[in-house]
Scaffold this active site. Structure first.
Site, short mmCIF file in Angstrom:
data_model
loop_
_atom_site.label_atom_id
_atom_site.label_comp_id
_atom_site.label_asym_id
_atom_site.label_seq_id
_atom_site.Cartn_x
_atom_site.Cartn_y
_atom_site.Cartn_z
CB THR A 277 -5.96 6.76 8.49
OG1 THR A 277 -4.69 7.26 9.19
CG2 THR A 277 -6.06 8.06 7.56
CE LYS B 10 -1.48 -1.91 3.62
NZ LYS B 10 -2.10 -2.19 4.99
N GLY C 264 -7.23 2.05 11.56
CA GLY C 264 -7.85 0.87 11.12
C GLY C 264 -7.98 0.49 9.49
CB THR C 265 -6.69 2.58 6.59
OG1 THR C 265 -5.36 2.91 7.12
CG2 THR C 265 -7.54 3.88 7.01
N GLY C 266 -5.73 -0.35 7.34
CA GLY C 266 -4.74 -1.65 6.98
C GLY C 266 -5.73 -2.65 7.39
CB CYS C 267 -7.88 -3.59 10.21
SG CYS C 267 -6.43 -3.47 11.49
#
Length: 271
Positions: free
Chosen positions: A207, A175, A209-212
């Site tokens: 932002t 990402k 929790g965006t990866g989860c």
């Protein structure tokens, strides 16, 4: 009609923005039945992680067996696994139950800087988890940690993706959110070629929790039988909407809006 199912194996975020909570919200919004196995409980809010309490191996194994012996799953998403023992247990259960679609979000550091993966577990992730991964979805710092490369350009990110593929992951998505450019590029490598998706940076601190959420959206799409490239595109749009339609909760790194994607889809249908 048989409903697709997805299992998240991750930590619990008491603030609701990341971890198990974010994964289940994402599964629900993408019309997939969500199940969970909690690896650790965190005391967490938008200001940071205030405590991490790993579950016992027995408790994690019991949760995974409960799913494997009865309900089954079309996709697995891993998040915070915390230590090498948990990683090895999860891999053994993936093999035991023949779970095929495995999305690995290599959760290492929280937005506030707290470590969520012990250093010794990085080796276990590379040795045991990547070879069973359908896709791994690191951000740039995580890709640097896993490969030992210093990533400053898109070309270097491609080298890192190839290195992670060589470690066994069938697909690699790196990402671009940690890049310094205002135009962000997310990169998918399937061992044969690269797919690049672009978006404008949204300037916000909210932002968490965006990866989860991104990895959970990938898992939900794969559970429904969509291709990796389709899952990649939907997950990027899902997260972009979630950041764009800010919730303004808390005074630190706030959570994203998990229902924003469906609101946009509904508006598109009505128009």
């Amino acid at each position: 009609m048989k409903r697709a199912k997805a299992l998240t194996i991750a930590g619990s975020d008491s603030g609701g923005g990341a971890g198990i909570q974010a994964d289940l919200k994402t599964f629900q919004e993408l019309k997939v039945f969500g199940m969970s196995a909690i690896t650790a409980v965190t005391a967490q809010n938008t200001l940071g992680v205030h405590g991490v309490y790993p579950m016992s191996l027995e408790a994690i194994e019991q949760q995974l067996d409960a799913i494997g012996l009865d309900m089954g799953t079309e996709a697995v998403k891993t998040g915070m696994l915390f230590n090498s023992e948990i990683i090895e247990l999860v891999v053994s259960k993936v093999k035991q139950y023949g779970w095929q679609q495995v999305v690995v979000d290599p959760v290492m550091i929280a937005k506030g800087g707290s470590a969520l993966l012990q250093q010794e577990a990085v080796f276990a992730m590379k040795k045991y988890l990547l070879p069973v991964a359908t896709v791994i979805t690191p951000n740039i710092p995580e890709a640097e940690e896993l490969t030992g490369l210093n990533i400053k350009s898109l070309a270097e990110r491609k080298l890192a993706a190839e290195a992670l593929f060589e470690l066994g992951a069938k697909n690699v998505i790196i990402k671009g959110g940690h890049d310094t450019d205002d135009n962000l590029t997310d990169l998918l490598f399937d061992g044969k070629g690269f797919v690049e998706l672009y978006s404008k940076r949204i300037f916000t601190e909210n932002t968490h929790g965006t990866g989860c959420t991104f990895a959970a959206a990938i898992a939900a799409c794969l559970a429904k039988g969509q291709t990796m490239e389709e899952a990649f595109q939907i997950a990027k749009e899902f997260v972009y909407c979630a950041i764009q339609k800010d919730l303004h909760i808390g005074s630190g790194h706030g959570p994203t809006n998990h229902w924003a994607y469906q609101e946009q889809q509904n508006r598109t249908v009505r128009s």
